[in-house]
Write a protein that holds these residues in place. Sequence first.
Motif, PDB file in Angstrom:
ATOM      1  N   ILE A  39      36.204  42.063  36.620  1.00 38.94           N
ATOM      2  CA  ILE A  39      37.436  41.856  36.135  1.00 38.94           C
ATOM      3  C   ILE A  39      37.825  42.278  34.898  1.00 38.94           C
ATOM      4  N   MET A  76      37.703  46.196  34.128  1.00 42.39           N
ATOM      5  CA  MET A  76      38.800  47.083  34.950  1.00 42.39           C
ATOM      6  C   MET A  76      39.019  48.532  34.282  1.00 42.39           C
ATOM      7  N   THR A 121      38.417  44.663  42.029  1.00 43.59           N
ATOM      8  CA  THR A 121      39.483  44.213  40.980  1.00 43.59           C
ATOM      9  C   THR A 121      40.454  45.554  41.141  1.00 43.59           C
ATOM     10  N   LYS A 170      43.604  41.932  39.609  1.00 43.99           N
ATOM     11  CA  LYS A 170      42.967  40.647  38.680  1.00 43.99           C
ATOM     12  C   LYS A 170      43.143  39.329  39.357  1.00 43.99           C
ATOM     13  N   LEU A 191      44.527  35.636  32.353  1.00 45.23           N
ATOM     14  CA  LEU A 191      44.000  37.130  33.264  1.00 45.23           C
ATOM     15  C   LEU A 191      44.441  38.119  32.367  1.00 45.23           C
ATOM     16  N   LYS A 229      41.350  39.457  27.795  1.00 43.07           N
ATOM     17  CA  LYS A 229      39.818  39.792  28.264  1.00 43.07           C
ATOM     18  C   LYS A 229      38.740  38.716  27.805  1.00 43.07           C
ATOM     19  N   ILE A 245      38.861  35.829  30.198  1.00 40.24           N
ATOM     20  CA  ILE A 245      38.445  36.202  31.500  1.00 40.24           C
ATOM     21  C   ILE A 245      36.747  36.066  31.240  1.00 40.24           C
TER      22      ILE A 245
END
Length: 313
Positions: free
Chosen positions: A208, A211, A223, A228, A282, A285, A288
């Motif tokens: 994720i 990406m 992903t 996501k 999401l 970054k 995540i």
Amino acid sequence: MSQVSQTGLQSNWLYAFWKFSRPHTIYGTSLSVLGLYVVAIALTNSNFPFPNSYSLLSLIGAWIACLSGNIYIVGLNQLQDVEIDKINKPHLPVASGEFTQRTGEFIVITTGVLALSLSWFLGPFLFAMVGISLAIGTAYSLPPIRLKRFPFWAAICIFSVRGAIVNLGLFLHFSWVLQAQQSIPPAVWTLTWFILVFTIAIAIFKDIPDMEGDRQYNITTFTIKLGKENVFNLSRWLLTACYVGMILVGLLGFAKVNSVFVVAVHSLILAFMWWRTQETDLQDKGSITKAYKFIWKLFYLEYLIFPISCLLG
């Protein structure tokens, strides 16, 4: 060169080596070795916490062999992904220039040879486990096979090693060391299935935050294919299946574990997992990445919880 400068260079090199080894995988490997050692002792009715010196030396040897194999696998991946890592993980030492390609190659070759040599010396089950793991890790990263290009096969590589090969191989190795019967008891199959499904969640979640670089270099991931949010939610439901499965094992009582402990602890962790992951943004970054690290912490925790449940059982 002054002694202070030499010390600084050594510490910088060691820190770069630590990053090269991917610490989160080192923690997972270390805990899996220790956890399966305790499980083997508990289920084979060996003398815990006072095993003989030979089994302790075997534990240390297996740990070093597995760490070496771990560094080989993650190092080889970095050597093949330098340009991608400059986008996704610019802090890694080959991508950042802290290590040259030749230095990385030297570390990978050395750790690969050490893993195979030491495991061959220590026993057939450990050698088989390490050899198969290194072969899969090589196929995952190295052209022309490079299975990481394909999301299905990439996931197969990751969860087959972390989920099945490591758990079953280590238990058989330690049972062999302890001169116990060479069969897989229900408790070990339970842990294996838990880690296998858990590792699927890790395998799909890890892409994720990567990406952007994966898309630019044509690395197809779940992903990129599913988005996501879908992958994030799928990961959470896979983790939920792991914990619900463990709770059912405790309620049904078919494995040699402490049922009350298993049900209570896994119920608490399941609730905490959902509460903690609700905070994930999401679109950020950093958020995540924090969630990804949290999932790894849950992975580590299982290798502490399950051996305790076997000892209490």
